[in-house]
Scaffold this motif. Structure first.
Motif, PDB file in Angstrom:
ATOM      1  N   VAL A 209     -42.288 -49.756 -44.973  1.00  0.00           N
ATOM      2  CA  VAL A 209     -41.934 -49.948 -43.566  1.00  0.00           C
ATOM      3  C   VAL A 209     -41.622 -48.609 -42.911  1.00  0.00           C
ATOM      4  O   VAL A 209     -41.856 -48.407 -41.739  1.00  0.00           O
ATOM      5  N   GLY A 210     -41.084 -47.690 -43.698  1.00  0.00           N
ATOM      6  CA  GLY A 210     -40.723 -46.403 -43.138  1.00  0.00           C
ATOM      7  C   GLY A 210     -39.400 -46.431 -42.401  1.00  0.00           C
ATOM      8  O   GLY A 210     -39.166 -45.632 -41.502  1.00  0.00           O
ATOM      9  N   VAL A 211     -38.533 -47.351 -42.758  1.00  0.00           N
ATOM     10  CA  VAL A 211     -37.231 -47.381 -42.099  1.00  0.00           C
ATOM     11  C   VAL A 211     -36.338 -46.320 -42.709  1.00  0.00           C
ATOM     12  O   VAL A 211     -36.552 -45.850 -43.823  1.00  0.00           O
ATOM     13  N   SER A 212     -35.315 -45.980 -41.951  1.00  0.00           N
ATOM     14  CA  SER A 212     -34.356 -45.018 -42.444  1.00  0.00           C
ATOM     15  C   SER A 212     -33.182 -45.789 -43.046  1.00  0.00           C
ATOM     16  O   SER A 212     -32.685 -46.744 -42.455  1.00  0.00           O
ATOM     17  N   LEU A 213     -32.800 -45.405 -44.256  1.00  0.00           N
ATOM     18  CA  LEU A 213     -31.741 -46.132 -44.948  1.00  0.00           C
ATOM     19  C   LEU A 213     -30.408 -45.408 -44.809  1.00  0.00           C
ATOM     20  O   LEU A 213     -30.319 -44.203 -45.033  1.00  0.00           O
ATOM     21  N   GLY A 214     -29.394 -46.146 -44.430  1.00  0.00           N
ATOM     22  CA  GLY A 214     -28.043 -45.607 -44.352  1.00  0.00           C
ATOM     23  C   GLY A 214     -27.396 -45.690 -45.720  1.00  0.00           C
ATOM     24  O   GLY A 214     -28.065 -45.971 -46.714  1.00  0.00           O
ATOM     25  N   PRO A 215     -26.087 -45.480 -45.789  1.00  0.00           N
ATOM     26  CA  PRO A 215     -25.414 -45.592 -47.074  1.00  0.00           C
ATOM     27  C   PRO A 215     -25.516 -47.007 -47.632  1.00  0.00           C
ATOM     28  O   PRO A 215     -25.662 -47.966 -46.887  1.00  0.00           O
ATOM     29  N   VAL A 216     -25.452 -47.108 -48.947  1.00  0.00           N
ATOM     30  CA  VAL A 216     -25.469 -48.409 -49.600  1.00  0.00           C
ATOM     31  C   VAL A 216     -24.027 -48.902 -49.677  1.00  0.00           C
ATOM     32  O   VAL A 216     -23.125 -48.142 -50.025  1.00  0.00           O
ATOM     33  N   VAL A 217     -23.817 -50.164 -49.344  1.00  0.00           N
ATOM     34  CA  VAL A 217     -22.483 -50.731 -49.483  1.00  0.00           C
ATOM     35  C   VAL A 217     -22.406 -51.479 -50.810  1.00  0.00           C
ATOM     36  O   VAL A 217     -23.196 -52.382 -51.065  1.00  0.00           O
ATOM     37  N   VAL A 218     -21.490 -51.044 -51.667  1.00  0.00           N
ATOM     38  CA  VAL A 218     -21.267 -51.737 -52.935  1.00  0.00           C
ATOM     39  C   VAL A 218     -20.039 -52.620 -52.717  1.00  0.00           C
ATOM     40  O   VAL A 218     -18.934 -52.126 -52.521  1.00  0.00           O
ATOM     41  N   ASN A 219     -20.292 -53.921 -52.721  1.00  0.00           N
ATOM     42  CA  ASN A 219     -19.246 -54.881 -52.384  1.00  0.00           C
ATOM     43  C   ASN A 219     -18.641 -55.461 -53.653  1.00  0.00           C
ATOM     44  O   ASN A 219     -19.335 -55.654 -54.644  1.00  0.00           O
ATOM     45  N   GLY A 220     -17.339 -55.742 -53.631  1.00  0.00           N
ATOM     46  CA  GLY A 220     -16.721 -56.413 -54.777  1.00  0.00           C
ATOM     47  C   GLY A 220     -16.337 -55.499 -55.917  1.00  0.00           C
ATOM     48  O   GLY A 220     -16.404 -55.890 -57.085  1.00  0.00           O
ATOM     49  N   VAL A 221     -15.951 -54.286 -55.591  1.00  0.00           N
ATOM     50  CA  VAL A 221     -15.543 -53.340 -56.639  1.00  0.00           C
ATOM     51  C   VAL A 221     -14.086 -53.627 -57.017  1.00  0.00           C
ATOM     52  O   VAL A 221     -13.198 -53.586 -56.163  1.00  0.00           O
ATOM     53  N   VAL A 222     -13.856 -53.920 -58.276  1.00  0.00           N
ATOM     54  CA  VAL A 222     -12.500 -54.230 -58.748  1.00  0.00           C
ATOM     55  C   VAL A 222     -11.676 -52.946 -58.779  1.00  0.00           C
ATOM     56  O   VAL A 222     -12.084 -51.950 -59.376  1.00  0.00           O
TER      57      VAL A 222
END
Lengths: 316, 370
Positions: A209-222
């Motif tokens: 697609v050629g989209v620009s990716l922002g930061p990845v959100v890692v959810n549920g980190v203990v």
């Protein structure tokens, strides 16, 4: 980095990830963080019941805008209604009702799959061009459809060579591939399968697609509790506290369980970092049963802290 | 991996007696793994079992010692009295076979398979994946003679498209617009009203003429096959309603996934289908008998000390465990008298047959059911 500066880097953020990773919660958190830094936010959900409104303690969203919290408005977008808008805007309102009510949309959507996605994204594009808010946050469709959804524009250009749908697809693709206008924020859990899928999705989206990716959100980190390294009996003795019978065993078992989960999570987060050179924002695992404004507040604090810790000016 | 010694449980009874088990639930709740574990258990108990997965993740194939799964069943090798077969649904190939089975001749098959409109339908028509999953199920049950077929349903947003999927295509073929499109080729152009023509012109304006050319070519090629398709769809629907077919609802104890499962249960009830078992994966363990609030209060008093952290940790897990039971209360009442099987949160993903067997020990444990 300043939250406002970071969040204003593009006007539309598409929050995507597979079902069950907390995409909707992250969309709400992002909106809260942006609203706190003074931006007017519009949250967009795509047909269906994402539960977005209940996070804010509000009624289900409708096609018309409703306020969810100070600085945050929300609405839903459905392909049928987006089609009606579209036809009206193109002087075809006379047949539009009939087109939708006859179920013809289903046939049309079959003839050129992706038309539903293009209608929805076309509406998003319209909102973006109208500057209907400082920041638009789109809670993308769940269950692995993110790629298909975002690929729809590219795919339609091949299927539909001419006409207004083709023009719409071009406009949408232009929006998706312009980092100043749109970024995709991917969400995952710190677990093996979701991390694998996120890595695949990220490369697909960039390559195809050629989209620009922002930061990845890692959810549920203990969260880490450093005191758990001390044996409970030793800890009690040091504090001059006596434990109830069996309490030390429960504490040991619970500490071992948390340590094991954390170890697995740390391993998956490290794997994600090495496979995908994108900054990460970590959100804590919430042990409690409720997910309302207090919990959203906790997540927003963590999100904002995560943004502040980012070094590169990559935008959301 | 021979048969494990088990006490009788309702879920085990299903494994022994059902001929089709449909696993439903939202994405990310361990549905695929649960389906595989059920099929493995059946093989260990001497049945000839097949599991159909929708999940494209390669992990499950590897866990069963297979390079990859294909659209045809592959036998999983293992030391058990029955047989275990696995396959991964390939929607397009299944559709292609269906076309080939109903086409008058090879030329008709080829005309359809080469058509762009068909390629779009077979890959992307909403509900097609669900339809092909049921089609595959029917094929395995009737034509391959399996004792038990376990099917993992797609994590569909429209949760029960699955139940209705075979009818969707026939409805599609019955659609008025289809008849309008077909009219010219049937030499009845004059019968098409002026309004209908205007309608088609409008659509053409919106999506472009070539889409319609493709559609008309497709419907022309498909002509004569509708009847066979409809009969097959009815037969498939019949299998879903058969008394040998049971539905297992899979959930995780989080609020949102429980809500999804609850919606599923309601929809099944509307269709007159009972949930035969509810499997709840990823339950948090409970440590000790005390209340979360008591531990939290101690944690606050002792904040900043190692013992404070220990109490905070106890409070976290007790809060999680009691919250999960709270979320599940309404759902378990709704699916009653169906048994509820609680599977604890496991520390790793399943990577081999031993891993699947370990999950089976939880799934079929007599304790914790009710």
């Amino acid at each position: 980095m300043e939250t406002a500066e970071f969040l204003a880097a593009s006007r539309l953020v598409i929050v995507a990830g597979k079902g069950g990773v907390g995409k909707t919660t992250v969309s709400a958190t992002l909106a809260m963080a942006a609203a706190r830094s003074g931006l007017a936010v519009q949250l967009l959900e795509i047909e269906g019941k994402s539960g977005l409104s209940s996070l804010f303690g509000r009624e289900a969203l409708a096609y018309d805008d409703a306020e969810l919290a100070p600085g945050i408005r929300g609405r839903t977008i459905t392909p049928d209604e987006a089609l009606l808008d579209y036809l009206k805007a193109h002087g075809l309102s006379r047949v539009s009702k009939r087109l939708v009510s006859s179920g013809a949309l289903e046939i049309v959507a079959t003839a050129a799959p992706g038309i539903r996605d293009i209608l929805v994204l076309g509406k998003v594009k319209q909102l973006e061009q109208e500057r209907s808010a400082d920041l638009l946050v789109l809670d993308a469709p769940a269950a692995g459809h993110a790629i298909t959804f975002l690929l729809a524009a590219r795919a339609l250009l091949d299927t539909v060579g001419v006409g207004p749908i083709n023009a719409q697809a071009r406009d949408v693709l232009e929006l998706l591939t312009d980092p100043a206008r749109c970024q995709v924020m991917l969400v995952t859990l710190p677990e093996e399968t979701p991390v694998n899928e996120l890595i695949d999705t990220a490369y697909h989206l960039e390559d195809r697609v050629g989209v620009s990716l922002g930061p990845v959100v890692v959810n549920g980190v203990v969260a880490e509790l450093p005191g758990l390294d001390t044996d409970p009996e030793a800890a009690a003795e040091a504090g001059g506290v006596s434990l109830r019978p069996g309490e030390a065993e429960s504490m040991r078992a619970a500490a071992a369980f948390r340590a094991e989960r954390r170890e697995l999570q740390v391993e998956q987060v490290a794997r994600l970092s090495s496979a995908l050179p994108l900054p990460q924002i970590h959100l804590p695992f919430l042990f409690g049963p409720d997910l309302g404004s207090a919990e959203l507040g906790t997540l927003t604090d963590a999100f904002t802290a995560g943004i502040t810790a980012l070094e590169t000016v990559s935008g959301p | 991996m021979p048969e494990a010694t088990r006490e009788a449980t309702p879920l085990l009874d299903l494994v022994d007696t059902a001929s089709v088990l449909v696993c439903c639930g939202s994405g990310g709740v361990g549905k695929t793994t649960t389906a595989a574990v059920i099929a493995l258990e059946a093989a260990r108990r001497g049945r000839r079992a097949a599991v159909v997965t929708i999940d494209p993740a390669r992990r499950l194939a590897n866990a069963m010692g297979l390079e990859a799964l294909s659209n045809e069943p592959s036998q999983v090798q293992g030391d058990w009295p029955g047989e275990l077969w696995a396959l991964m649904l390939d929607t397009k190939r299944t559709f292609d076979s269906l076309v080939a089975a109903h086409a008058g001749d090879e030329a008709q098959t080829q005309r359809i398979l080469a058509n762009r409109f068909y390629q779009n339908i077979s890959g992307a028509l909403s509900g097609t994946q669900e339809y092909m999953a049921t089609e595959k199920l029917y094929e395995l049950h009737h034509e391959r003679d399996f004792d038990l077929v376990v099917v993992d349903t797609p994590p569909s947003r429209h949760a029960l498209d699955f139940l209705d999927a075979p009818r969707r295509l026939t409805r599609f073929l019955d659609h008025r617009l289809y008849r309008i499109l077909m009219a010219p080729t049937r030499g009845a152009m004059k019968a098409v009203s002026v309004a209908a023509q205007a309608f088609v012109r409008t659509l053409t304006k919106v999506v472009g003429g070539e889409v319609f050319d493709d559609a008309i070519t497709f419907f022309t090629a498909f002509d004569g096959m509708e009847k066979g398709f409809k009969q097959r769809a009815e037969a498939v629907m019949g299998l879903l309603a058969d008394e040998g077919t049971s539905f297992v609802l899979i959930a995780s104890p989080r609020r949102d996934t429980v809500a999804e499962a609850d919606y599923f249960a309601s929809k099944l009830a509307e269709e007159g289908i009972d949930v035969s078992a509810l499997v709840v994966n990823r339950m948090h363990p409970r440590f000790g008998e005390g209340l979360a609030e008591a531990a939290a209060a101690r944690a606050e008093t002792l904040a900043g000390t190692p013992l404070g952290d220990h109490y905070a940790n106890l409070a976290d897990f007790r809060l999680a465990a009691s919250g999960e039971e709270q979320h599940l209360a309404d759902l378990t009442a709704k699916v009653a008298p169906a048994p509820v099987v609680r599977v604890p949160m496991l520390s790793t993903d399943v990577h081999d047959l031993a891993g699947l067997a370990a999950v089976a020990d939880h799934l079929f444990a007599a304790a914790g059911q009710g």
